[in-house]
Design a protein around this motif. Structure first.
Motif, mmCIF file in Angstrom:
data_model
loop_
_atom_site.group_PDB
_atom_site.id
_atom_site.type_symbol
_atom_site.label_atom_id
_atom_site.label_comp_id
_atom_site.label_asym_id
_atom_site.label_seq_id
_atom_site.Cartn_x
_atom_site.Cartn_y
_atom_site.Cartn_z
ATOM 1 N N GLY A 119 0.845 -1.191 0.000
ATOM 2 C CA GLY A 119 0.000 0.000 0.000
ATOM 3 C C GLY A 119 0.876 1.236 0.000
ATOM 4 N N GLU A 120 2.080 1.113 -0.606
ATOM 5 C CA GLU A 120 3.090 2.172 -0.585
ATOM 6 C C GLU A 120 3.234 2.780 -1.989
ATOM 7 N N PRO A 121 2.652 3.951 -2.219
ATOM 8 C CA PRO A 121 2.669 4.539 -3.572
ATOM 9 C C PRO A 121 4.064 4.727 -4.160
ATOM 10 N N LEU A 122 5.045 5.148 -3.353
ATOM 11 C CA LEU A 122 6.379 5.377 -3.905
ATOM 12 C C LEU A 122 6.972 4.077 -4.436
ATOM 13 N N TYR A 123 6.869 3.024 -3.669
ATOM 14 C CA TYR A 123 7.378 1.722 -4.120
ATOM 15 C C TYR A 123 6.665 1.290 -5.407
ATOM 16 N N MET A 124 5.342 1.338 -5.407
ATOM 17 C CA MET A 124 4.577 0.837 -6.552
ATOM 18 C C MET A 124 4.886 1.620 -7.828
ATOM 19 N N GLU A 125 4.943 2.933 -7.711
ATOM 20 C CA GLU A 125 5.145 3.756 -8.899
ATOM 21 C C GLU A 125 6.605 3.771 -9.339
ATOM 22 N N SER A 126 7.524 3.632 -8.387
ATOM 23 C CA SER A 126 8.939 3.517 -8.749
ATOM 24 C C SER A 126 9.200 2.228 -9.518
ATOM 25 N N VAL A 127 8.593 1.133 -9.064
ATOM 26 C CA VAL A 127 8.732 -0.149 -9.748
ATOM 27 C C VAL A 127 8.146 -0.060 -11.159
ATOM 28 N N GLN A 128 7.019 0.613 -11.288
ATOM 29 C CA GLN A 128 6.427 0.786 -12.615
ATOM 30 C C GLN A 128 7.356 1.583 -13.526
ATOM 31 N N GLU A 209 9.958 12.419 -2.794
ATOM 32 C CA GLU A 209 10.471 11.503 -3.802
ATOM 33 C C GLU A 209 9.353 11.028 -4.727
ATOM 34 N N LEU A 210 8.164 10.825 -4.170
ATOM 35 C CA LEU A 210 7.025 10.378 -4.969
ATOM 36 C C LEU A 210 6.663 11.411 -6.031
ATOM 37 N N LYS A 211 6.732 12.671 -5.682
ATOM 38 C CA LYS A 211 6.415 13.729 -6.639
ATOM 39 C C LYS A 211 7.368 13.684 -7.832
ATOM 40 N N ALA A 212 8.653 13.440 -7.562
ATOM 41 C CA ALA A 212 9.642 13.373 -8.642
ATOM 42 C C ALA A 212 9.398 12.166 -9.533
ATOM 43 N N VAL A 213 9.043 11.024 -8.926
ATOM 44 C CA VAL A 213 8.753 9.818 -9.706
ATOM 45 C C VAL A 213 7.545 10.052 -10.605
ATOM 46 N N ARG A 214 6.510 10.668 -10.061
ATOM 47 C CA ARG A 214 5.292 10.893 -10.843
ATOM 48 C C ARG A 214 5.513 11.857 -12.007
ATOM 49 N N SER A 215 6.391 12.815 -11.835
ATOM 50 C CA SER A 215 6.646 13.758 -12.924
ATOM 51 C C SER A 215 7.269 13.051 -14.120
ATOM 52 N N ARG A 216 8.009 11.974 -13.878
ATOM 53 C CA ARG A 216 8.608 11.193 -14.967
ATOM 54 C C ARG A 216 7.644 10.123 -15.479
ATOM 55 N N LEU A 217 6.926 9.499 -14.557
ATOM 56 C CA LEU A 217 6.054 8.391 -14.920
ATOM 57 C C LEU A 217 4.820 8.859 -15.680
ATOM 58 N N PHE A 218 4.287 10.009 -15.285
ATOM 59 C CA PHE A 218 3.051 10.510 -15.893
ATOM 60 C C PHE A 218 3.290 11.833 -16.608
#
Length: 428
Positions: A119-128, A209-218
């Motif tokens: 249930g950890e968004p950073l882990y899930m989206e980083s893996v994606q 860190e999640l914000k940075a991942v999302r800027s690249r992922l989406f």
């Protein structure tokens, strides 16, 4: 080749609180399916044997020949060896922010499907972000969030889409505890285990860190059709929830639903539904207490000394909701929660036109033993679905949330047969 491997489903982290429940449920489900070959994995041979002995005692089944694999999430070689023995790894070894990625990497390298209950968004989206392309290339499905923090909201939204019959523009989801007979209530017991609490405490500081991942992922924006989903005040009474007090759900549920809607648009050109998730509480006093403890949690989790206090005294700072022992079997069985989905959109599948939405559908999903009992059932059925219906899943493989991964499969029907009740409340 994965088809020739000796184990179909391997439970990594079988000695943990969630792992033990997965093993017990797997005994039951594997028996129903007949030919499923499964095993357990972890660091300690004697503890793994003890888990199987306890599961045998509970179920009355002979588990002496169940394979045991020694694997350590800090040992790359042992993970590679483990992954090479099975078709699907059920990974219940968290917190995933610390221990999840090496297992995903080992599974992809070995051509092994991977499921977890994160249930950890950073882990899930980083893996994606890191592994979607390589997983697709290897024909491996990595499905994150296959437990309570993911499947009810995400797969429930897929059920709503199937029942809608037109073009779904938005969905509001309300999580609520169901009323129980007084004889079934157990107010003295925790509802969550320490490992879940630990993941939440350690996950909050990672928001930057999640914000940075999302800027690249989406990087590519999704279409948002009018009317936009109404932005509600954080604390409000909501008629859609029967007049209950509502708070924003601060888990991973919304992010998982949004990711699935994005995938559905990219893979099948479906209109991505806007989504929001709320916790609905019957009375003002209970709501106020929840807000008070949530604010303390948010404040303390910002600082290392505060996180140390939260981790040292989970019972105090969660008002008894989380403990190192976790909920009792009785408390789990007697807990019931519901997810209500209010969908709004257009009766025509062509979607938005000059007219405003002209259709609403309300659906509901009811869970008994919603925490670890449901989580165990859910992730096992997800694993069974990969084994049986991978041809109905997206592309050749990839990293997905459960709704996107299983949208075209019979997972909803499987869940319904195992005590998860889906229903349509109204359609207008």
């Amino acid at each position: 080749m994965a088809e020739n491997r000796p184990i179909d489903i391997l439970v990594l982290g079988a000695t943990g609180f969630t792992g033990q429940r997965v093993v017990a449920k797997l005994v039951e489900i594997a028996k129903q399916h007949g030919q499923v070959r499964w095993g357990v994995a972890g660091r300690n041979l004697e503890k793994l044997r003890a888990v199987l002995k306890e599961a045998a005692k509970k179920t009355g089944e002979n588990l002496e020949n169940i394979p045991i694999v020694i694997a350590d999430v800090t040992d790359e070689k042992s993970l590679a060896d483990m992954a090479s023995k099975t078709k699907v790894v059920i990974n219940v070894c968290g917190p995933y922010a610390f221990y999840g990625e090496p297992v995903v990497k080992a599974c992809i390298n070995s051509g092994t499907h991977h499921l977890d209950v994160s249930g950890e968004p950073l882990y899930m989206e980083s893996v994606q972000l890191k592994y979607h392309a390589s997983a697709d290339e290897k024909g491996v499905y990595v499905i994150t969030g296959c437990g309570l923090s993911g499947v009810p909201a995400d797969v429930g939204t897929i059920f709503l889409r199937k029942q809608f019959g037109g073009a779904l523009n938005s969905v509001e989801i309300f999580l609520s505890a169901e009323e129980q007979p007084s004889s079934e209530k157990n107010k003295s017991s925790a509802i969550g285990h320490y490992a879940t609490w630990e993941s939440a405490v350690n996950g909050l500081p990672l928001a930057k860190e999640l914000k940075a991942v999302r800027s690249r992922l989406f990087s590519k924006k999704m279409p948002v059709h009018k009317p936009r989903l109404e932005s509600r005040f954080p604390i409000h009474k909501n008629a859609l929830a029967g007049g209950k007090w509502c708070l924003p759900m601060k888990g991973a549920d919304k992010s998982i639903v949004v990711r699935s809607q994005r995938y559905l648009h990219e893979l099948y050109r479906e209109i991505p539904a806007q989504a929001d998730v709320h916790v609905a509480i019957r009375d003002f006093v209970s709501m106020s207490i929840l807000v008070f403890f949530a604010l303390i949690f948010l404040l303390l989790a910002k600082f290392s000394i505060g996180r140390s206090l939260l981790l040292k005294y989970p019972e105090i700072f969660s008002r008894g909701c989380f403990s190192r022992e976790g909920p009792t079997e009785e408390a789990q069985k007697n807990s019931v929660v519901s997810f209500t989905f209010f969908g709004r959109g257009w009766s025509q599948k062509t979607g938005p036109a000059a007219t405003l939405p002209d259709k609403t559908v309300t659906t509901k999903l009811v869970l008994r033993s919603p925490g670890y009992g449901f989580t165990a059932t859910s992730i096992i059925l997800c694993a069974m679905t990969i084994l049986e219906e991978s041809k109905n899943m997206p592309l050749r493989g990839g990293v997905y949330p459960p709704g996107a991964a299983f949208a075209k499969t019979s997972l909803i029907e499987k869940l319904d047969r195992h005590g998860v009740h889906f229903e349509v409340i109204r359609s207008t």
